[in-house]
Design a protein around this motif. Structure first.
Motif, short mmCIF file in Angstrom:
data_model
loop_
_atom_site.label_atom_id
_atom_site.label_comp_id
_atom_site.label_asym_id
_atom_site.label_seq_id
_atom_site.Cartn_x
_atom_site.Cartn_y
_atom_site.Cartn_z
N GLY A 1 28.76 44.36 76.37
CA GLY A 1 29.92 43.49 76.28
C GLY A 1 29.70 42.40 75.25
N GLU A 2 30.74 42.07 74.50
CA GLU A 2 30.65 41.10 73.43
C GLU A 2 31.42 39.84 73.78
OE1 GLU A 2 31.06 41.30 68.55
OE2 GLU A 2 32.22 42.64 69.82
N ALA A 3 30.87 38.69 73.42
CA ALA A 3 31.55 37.43 73.69
C ALA A 3 32.94 37.39 73.06
CB ALA A 3 30.71 36.27 73.18
N ALA A 4 33.08 38.04 71.90
CA ALA A 4 34.38 38.08 71.24
C ALA A 4 35.45 38.71 72.13
CB ALA A 4 34.26 38.86 69.93
N THR A 5 35.07 39.71 72.90
CA THR A 5 36.03 40.37 73.78
C THR A 5 36.51 39.43 74.86
OG1 THR A 5 34.87 42.46 73.41
CG2 THR A 5 36.37 42.37 75.28
N VAL A 6 35.57 38.72 75.48
CA VAL A 6 35.93 37.76 76.52
C VAL A 6 36.82 36.65 75.95
CG1 VAL A 6 35.00 35.95 78.02
CG2 VAL A 6 33.95 38.21 77.99
N MET A 7 36.43 36.12 74.81
CA MET A 7 37.21 35.04 74.22
C MET A 7 38.62 35.49 73.86
SD MET A 7 35.44 32.32 74.31
CE MET A 7 36.41 31.30 73.22
N ALA A 8 38.74 36.67 73.29
CA ALA A 8 40.07 37.17 72.93
C ALA A 8 40.92 37.37 74.19
CB ALA A 8 39.94 38.48 72.16
N ALA A 9 40.33 37.95 75.23
CA ALA A 9 41.06 38.19 76.47
C ALA A 9 41.50 36.89 77.11
CB ALA A 9 40.20 39.00 77.44
N VAL A 10 40.62 35.90 77.11
CA VAL A 10 40.95 34.61 77.71
C VAL A 10 42.06 33.93 76.92
CG1 VAL A 10 40.10 32.28 78.16
CG2 VAL A 10 38.72 34.26 78.80
N VAL B 1 28.41 38.00 69.58
CA VAL B 1 27.15 37.89 70.33
C VAL B 1 27.40 38.45 71.72
CG1 VAL B 1 26.25 35.90 69.05
CG2 VAL B 1 27.74 35.55 71.06
N PRO B 2 26.35 38.87 72.43
CA PRO B 2 26.56 39.37 73.79
C PRO B 2 27.10 38.29 74.73
CG PRO B 2 24.44 40.07 72.92
CD PRO B 2 24.96 39.06 71.96
N ILE B 3 27.73 38.73 75.81
CA ILE B 3 28.25 37.81 76.83
C ILE B 3 27.09 37.22 77.63
CG2 ILE B 3 29.73 37.63 78.89
CD1 ILE B 3 31.18 40.17 77.84
N THR B 4 27.11 35.91 77.81
CA THR B 4 26.09 35.25 78.62
C THR B 4 26.71 34.75 79.93
OG1 THR B 4 26.50 33.07 77.65
CG2 THR B 4 24.87 34.50 76.55
N ASP B 5 25.86 34.45 80.90
CA ASP B 5 26.35 33.93 82.17
C ASP B 5 27.13 32.63 81.98
OD1 ASP B 5 25.19 36.07 83.42
OD2 ASP B 5 23.43 34.94 84.14
N SER B 6 26.62 31.75 81.12
CA SER B 6 27.27 30.46 80.94
C SER B 6 28.66 30.62 80.31
CB SER B 6 26.41 29.54 80.07
OG SER B 6 26.07 30.17 78.85
N ALA C 1 30.01 25.94 71.38
CA ALA C 1 28.69 25.33 71.58
C ALA C 1 27.77 26.24 72.37
CB ALA C 1 28.85 23.98 72.29
N ILE C 2 28.31 26.90 73.39
CA ILE C 2 27.50 27.82 74.19
C ILE C 2 27.01 28.98 73.34
CG2 ILE C 2 27.61 29.50 76.08
CD1 ILE C 2 29.53 27.54 77.50
N ALA C 3 27.92 29.53 72.53
CA ALA C 3 27.55 30.68 71.68
C ALA C 3 26.48 30.29 70.68
CB ALA C 3 28.79 31.20 70.96
N HIS C 4 26.58 29.12 70.09
CA HIS C 4 25.60 28.70 69.07
C HIS C 4 24.27 28.28 69.69
CE1 HIS C 4 27.81 28.94 65.29
NE2 HIS C 4 28.89 28.64 65.99
N ALA C 5 24.30 28.02 71.00
CA ALA C 5 23.04 27.60 71.65
C ALA C 5 22.16 28.78 71.98
CB ALA C 5 23.37 26.84 72.93
N GLN C 6 22.64 30.01 71.79
CA GLN C 6 21.85 31.19 72.17
C GLN C 6 20.69 31.41 71.20
OE1 GLN C 6 24.21 34.60 73.65
NE2 GLN C 6 25.93 33.44 72.87
#
Length: 312
Positions: free
Chosen positions: A256-265, A16-21, A307-312
C-alpha cells in the motif's frame, strides 16, 4: 464515455509506503469530518422545515401546493420520493466513509481498496447533488428523478429475471414507476430510433441517468482535479495502475502506498464538504461556519501528513 483514466495521469501525492502514523491521521480526519457533517445536516433538516421559507425546498413545496388535485398529490409524492432518494445516497456515502476509516487502519495496510471506497463516497454525494442541485427548476428536478427512477427500475427488473422471477414480478417496480410518472404528467422523450432517452415536465427535460464523470468535474471542489477519474484505475482493476503496488515492493508482494490513502481521503473530504454545502443551500441553512472549519482542518491535516511522510 469511459471513465478509466489513461496511463500516465495518476496523481501521486506521497510515493512512500503507508505508515501507522499516517493511517491514524487519515482515519482521524475522516471521523472528524463525519462528525462535523452529521451535526450540520441535522440542523439543516430541522431548520428547513421550521423557518427557511425562502429556501429552494420551501419554494418548491409552495409551487407544488399551488397545483390542482390530483396532480398536486401525485407530484408531492414524487417530490417526497426525490428527497428520500437524495438522503439515501448521502447516507450510503457516509457509510462508506466509515468503512474507509477502518480500511485505512488495516494490518497489513490496504493497497487499492481506499480509492475504491472513496469512489463510492463520491458517487453517493454526486447522486444527491444531481437531485438537489439548487440551480435548477422544480420541473427539471422532477425530470432528473424520473430518469433515475426508471433506470433503477430497469436494473431491478434485470436482476429479478436473473434470479428466476417471472417477467411480471421482475417488472413490478418498473410498472409502478411508469404508472406514477404518467399520473404526474411526465412526458417521455425518444430518440430517432424510438429509444426512451429521458423525461420532460412542463417543457423541462433531463436524460435517463446521471453522468457521474461530468458531475464530478462540475461540482467537486476545485482543489480536486478530475476526482472521479483519479479513482477509476483502482475501481476498474486496471493492470497499469494496480501494478504500481507491486513495483513499490520490489518483488511480487503488493504494498500500500501513502499516495493512495491521501488521494482517497482528499476525495472523501471534498465529497463531504460538497454535500454539506449542497444541503445548506437547498434547505436554506447557513453552513459557512462548518465549511470554514472543514477547510481549516483539511489544510492542517495535509501539512501534518506531509511532515509525517518526510519524517520517514
Amino acid at each position: 464515455m469511459s471513465d478509466v483514466m489513461p496511463e500516465g495521469e495518476a496523481i501521486r501525492l506521497f510515493t512512500v509506503p503507508i505508515t501507522d502514523s499516517l493511517a491514524c491521521e487519515a482515519a482521524s480526519i475522516l471521523a472528524r469530518f463525519r462528525e462535523l457533517a452529521d451535526g450540520a445536516l441535522r440542523v439543516s433538516d430541522q431548520e428547513a422545515f421550521d423557518r427557511n421559507t425562502g429556501s429552494p425546498y420551501r419554494q418548491e413545496c409552495a409551487e407544488i401546493e399551488a397545483l390542482d388535485e390530483p396532480l398536486r398529490g401525485e407530484r408531492s409524492s414524487l417530490h417526497a420520493m426525490l428527497m428520500e432518494t437524495a438522503d439515501l445516497t448521502k447516507d450510503n456515502a457516509f457509510d462508506h466513509v466509515r468503512a474507509l476509516e477502518h480500511d485505512i487502519l488495516m494490518q497489513p495496510p490496504p493497497v487499492w481498496s481506499p480509492l475504491t471506497l472513496s469512489r463510492v463516497v463520491m458517487e453517493g454525494v454526486l447522486f444527491s447533488e444531481y437531485l438537489l442541485d439548487p440551480a435548477i427548476s422544480l420541473n427539471k428536478r422532477f425530470a432528473r428523478v424520473a430518469g433515475v427512477w426508471v433506470t433503477d427500475a430497469r436494473y431491478a427488473q434485470k436482476q429479478g429475471e436473473a434470479n428466476g422471477a417471472t417477467p411480471d414480478d421482475a417488472g413490478g417496480m418498473l410498472q409502478y414507476a411508469e404508472d406514477a410518472l404518467r399520473r404526474c404528467q411526465a412526458a417521455e422523450r425518444f430518440n430517432d430510433r424510438g429509444r426512451l432517452v429521458g423525461y420532460s415536465f412542463d417543457g423541462e427535460s433531463a436524460p435517463m441517468d446521471i453522468n457521474i464523470t461530468e458531475r464530478a468535474n462540475r461540482v467537486m471542489p476545485r482543489w480536486l482535479p478530475t476526482p472521479y477519474r483519479l479513482t477509476s484505475g483502482a475501481a476498474h482493476n486496471r493492470p497499469w495502475m494496480i501494478g504500481r503496488a507491486r513495483d513499490l515492493s520490489g518483488n511480487y508482494d503488493l504494498v500500500g502506498e501513502a499516495a493512495t490513502v491521501m488521494a482517497a481521503v482528499m476525495v472523501s473530504l471534498g465529497s463531504i464538504e460538497t454535500v454539506v454545502g449542497l444541503f445548506g443551500t437547498y434547505f436554506g441553512v447557513d453552513m459557512s461556519t462548518t465549511l470554514e472549519q472543514m477547510e481549516e482542518e483539511r489544510v492542517t491535516f495535509l501539512y501534518r501528513s506531509i511532515a509525517i511522510a518526510h519524517a520517514q
